[in-house]
Design a protein around this motif. Structure first.
Motif, short mmCIF file in Angstrom:
data_model
loop_
_atom_site.label_atom_id
_atom_site.label_comp_id
_atom_site.label_asym_id
_atom_site.label_seq_id
_atom_site.Cartn_x
_atom_site.Cartn_y
_atom_site.Cartn_z
N VAL A 1 13.67 9.61 10.29
CA VAL A 1 13.32 9.71 8.87
C VAL A 1 12.36 10.86 8.59
N ILE A 2 12.71 11.64 7.56
CA ILE A 2 11.77 12.62 7.00
C ILE A 2 11.34 12.04 5.66
N GLU A 3 10.04 11.96 5.45
CA GLU A 3 9.52 11.29 4.24
C GLU A 3 8.63 12.20 3.40
N PRO A 4 9.15 12.69 2.26
CA PRO A 4 8.25 13.33 1.30
C PRO A 4 7.64 12.24 0.40
N ALA A 5 6.31 12.12 0.43
CA ALA A 5 5.62 11.06 -0.33
C ALA A 5 4.64 11.71 -1.30
N ALA A 6 4.92 11.54 -2.60
CA ALA A 6 4.07 12.20 -3.62
C ALA A 6 3.44 11.16 -4.52
N GLY A 7 2.31 11.51 -5.13
CA GLY A 7 1.64 10.61 -6.07
C GLY A 7 1.91 11.08 -7.50
N VAL A 8 2.28 10.13 -8.37
CA VAL A 8 2.50 10.47 -9.78
C VAL A 8 1.19 10.95 -10.40
N PRO B 1 0.82 -1.22 0.00
CA PRO B 1 0.00 0.00 0.00
C PRO B 1 0.85 1.27 0.00
N GLU B 2 2.17 1.13 0.15
CA GLU B 2 3.10 2.27 0.03
C GLU B 2 4.44 1.69 -0.43
N THR B 3 5.22 2.50 -1.14
CA THR B 3 6.53 2.01 -1.58
C THR B 3 7.56 2.12 -0.46
N ALA B 4 7.22 2.89 0.57
CA ALA B 4 8.18 3.23 1.64
C ALA B 4 8.80 2.01 2.31
N GLN B 5 7.98 0.97 2.58
CA GLN B 5 8.52 -0.17 3.34
C GLN B 5 9.64 -0.88 2.58
N GLY B 6 9.55 -0.90 1.25
CA GLY B 6 10.62 -1.50 0.44
C GLY B 6 11.94 -0.76 0.64
N ILE B 7 11.83 0.52 0.98
CA ILE B 7 13.03 1.32 1.24
C ILE B 7 13.58 0.99 2.63
N PHE B 8 12.70 0.96 3.64
CA PHE B 8 13.18 0.70 5.01
C PHE B 8 13.90 -0.63 5.13
N PHE C 1 21.39 10.94 4.47
CA PHE C 1 21.24 10.60 3.05
C PHE C 1 19.84 10.04 2.85
N GLY C 2 19.43 9.99 1.57
CA GLY C 2 18.07 9.55 1.29
C GLY C 2 18.03 8.39 0.30
N ILE C 3 16.90 7.68 0.29
CA ILE C 3 16.67 6.63 -0.71
C ILE C 3 15.33 6.92 -1.37
N ALA C 4 15.36 6.95 -2.71
CA ALA C 4 14.16 7.32 -3.47
C ALA C 4 13.65 6.11 -4.25
N GLN C 5 12.34 6.07 -4.42
CA GLN C 5 11.75 4.97 -5.18
C GLN C 5 10.46 5.45 -5.87
N ILE C 6 10.27 4.98 -7.10
CA ILE C 6 9.01 5.24 -7.81
C ILE C 6 8.37 3.88 -8.08
N GLY C 7 7.08 3.76 -7.82
CA GLY C 7 6.44 2.49 -8.16
C GLY C 7 4.98 2.45 -7.81
N MET D 1 10.47 9.22 -0.97
CA MET D 1 11.87 9.33 -0.60
C MET D 1 11.94 9.31 0.93
N GLU D 2 12.82 8.46 1.44
CA GLU D 2 13.03 8.41 2.89
C GLU D 2 14.40 9.05 3.13
N TYR D 3 14.40 10.12 3.93
CA TYR D 3 15.64 10.85 4.19
C TYR D 3 16.07 10.55 5.63
#
Ligand code: GAP
Length: 476
Positions: A339-346, A164-171, A187-193, A217-219
């Motif tokens: 973590v600071i998380e900017p989460a946007a929808g395409v 339901p969110e891409t964030a967990q794949g980053i954590f 540093f941050g990790i970004a993901q689109i999906g 993106m998880e910063y």
């Protein structure tokens, strides 16, 4: 002048090949949409702009692409199995299923408690007007599936979810990325999906759908960083990015989410809202969330780690095989980064971009034309090559050769399916910044006319200079 409402964009999107209702040949599938030839280009351009901005232009962000179906335990320890709910209400009269927190509760207050207001018959079904509604009950929004060919329908060991969110794949990849890329925080990790939510009331075109795409993106920062200030800094950076995509600042609005409404992992969230409903009279009803910037603390890295214990000394995660903590060489300290998380929808970004780019202009004949004033970097097609006479093989041949020569440099199309006025109008409506017309004189002087989408001004350019000319104007 942005689009007056979402319906204007729905009609344009279908007419011109941006977005089609999905599964239309079988009567559609509520709230699912397919992106057509121009829509997929626009989405790709938005995603590319985001990826370039965060992953290429900055020095502190890496990209990943994790699986959509993850081990079910990820969703247990992230808290989604237990808390990723929306309050569901049924109308006993017309059998509509409704989201309690989205019901219009202007009548009466009963202390703001929606369950109490429903009991006191103060809330109406938006579909039939009945006040005979059930009490709200939690509905988990994760889509369930089963893994493996032999899996029984209700076998709990085969249960899995679509993310339901891409964030967990980053954590869960935090340490993999940090160690392989030799990163130090911050540093941050970004993901689109793609992400999936079984929304109770999807709707408003691509604004709320059950399948959608996120840019998250998880910063990762130190526990001592100024987290609340960092949220504000990321909000400013995103507002700036959205305006560079063409959104008018006046159509963006910031909303500090009240503590009672924060997600289970968040200490603070600021939503950037877009004016998706300009037609609504009350200004506060014009906005809907475009994206959110959350301070997620160290909640997720801690929850997925095998070491942390509760007050009684029991491991909070007995299933994890790893500790996702970080050793800070400089201070010789080990901790879980915050973590600071900017989460946007395409999809919501694409809808906002289309609404803000929409404009109308009247020509000398008094006809109103739609012009999609997309920023050139986002335009699905950068140049349309149009022959003035399609029955003249020399002109057609020259136009097609120009299209082929431009193609490696920029996205160009050839079109001869109408008179020149009609062809210009079609390109204006899909946001093509430049039309290149090949005429009789072109055969003599090896030059073409370049017409600007926004001003309709024309200038003569040598074919040998055309690629460079267009590249410069697109960049400027
Ligand atoms: N990881 C945090 C997170 O997922 P969210 O606010 O639930 O936060 C982030 O989602 C963004 O994803 C939203 O601001 C919105 O742009 C997009 N989004 C969420 N649900 C959506 C839906 N059902 N349809 C389209 N976009 C959605």
């Amino acid at each position: 002048m942005p689009a007056p409402n979402i319906e204007t964009i729905v009609s344009l999107a279908k007419r011109r090949g941006f977005v089609f209702p999905s599964s239309e040949v079988y009567g559609g599938l509520g709230s699912a949409w397919d992106y057509g030839p121009l829509g997929v280009e626009l989405c790709n351009n938005v995603k590319q702009s985001w990826w370039r901005w965060l992953v290429y232009e900055r020095d502190d962000i890496e990209g990943i692409d994790s699986s959509i179906i993850l081990n079910r335990l990820v969703w247990k320890y992230s808290g989604h199995e237990e808390t990723f709910h929306d309050p569901l209400v049924d109308c006993r009269e017309c059998k509509s299923r409704l989201r309690a927190d989205k019901l219009d509760v202007t009548a009466g207050t009963a202390g703001g408690d929606i369950a109490e207001m429903i009991r006191q018959k103060q809330v109406k079904c938006p579909n039939c007007g009945s006040k005979d509604l059930t009490e709200p009950r939690p509905f988990n929004m994760m889509f369930r599936t089963t893994i493996g060919a032999a899996a029984e329908e209700d076998d709990p060991t085969a249960l899995a979810y679509l993310r339901p969110e891409t964030a967990q794949g980053i954590f869960i990849n935090f340490l993999n990325v940090q160690t392989t890329m030799r990163r130090k925080i911050p540093f941050g990790i970004a993901q689109i999906g793609k992400s999936f939510r079984n929304e109770i009331t999807p709707g408003n075109f691509i604004l709320r759908t059950r399948e959608f795409e996120q840019m998250e993106m998880e910063y990762f920062v130190s526990p001592d960083a100024e987290h609340l200030k960092l949220v504000d800094e990321w909000v400013d950076q995103y507002v700036d990015w959205f305006t560079r995509l063409g959104l008018d600042r006046a159509n963006l609005h910031l909303w500090d989410v009240p503590v009672a409404e924060l997600a289970h992992y968040s200490k603070r969230t600021v939503d950037i809202m877009y004016r998706y409903f300009p037609e609504r009279a009350e200004e506060e009803r014009q906005w809907e969330e475009l994206m959110g910037i959350a301070y997620r603390t160290d909640f997720d890295l801690r929850s997925h780690s095998n070491k942390p214990t509760d007050e009684e000394g029991k491991r909070i995660n007995p299933d994890s095989t790893e500790d996702l903590s970080y050793f800070d060489e400089a201070n010789k300290q080990r901790f879980y980064p915050h973590v600071i998380e900017p989460a946007a929808g395409v999809n919501r970004t694409v809808l906002a971009v289309l609404m803000d780019a929409y404009s109308e202009k009247t020509n000398d004949k008094g006809e109103t034309r739609v012009i999609l004033k997309l920023r050139p970097q986002l335009a699905p097609i950068k140049a349309a090559i149009l022959p003035l006479a399609k029955n003249k093989p020399e002109i057609v041949g020259m136009a097609k050769a120009i299209k082929r020569s431009l193609q490696p440099v920029l996205r160009a199309v050839y079109d001869d399916t109408g008179g020149i006025g009609k062809l210009y109008a079609r390109q204006d409506e899909i946001g093509t910044p430049f039309c290149v017309t090949v005429d009789h004189q072109s055969l003599e002087d090896e030059a073409v006319t370049v017409r600007d989408r926004d001003t309709w001004e024309q200038e003569r350019v040598k074919v040998s200079d055309l690629a460079e000319h267009l590249k410069n104007r697109l960049a400027g």
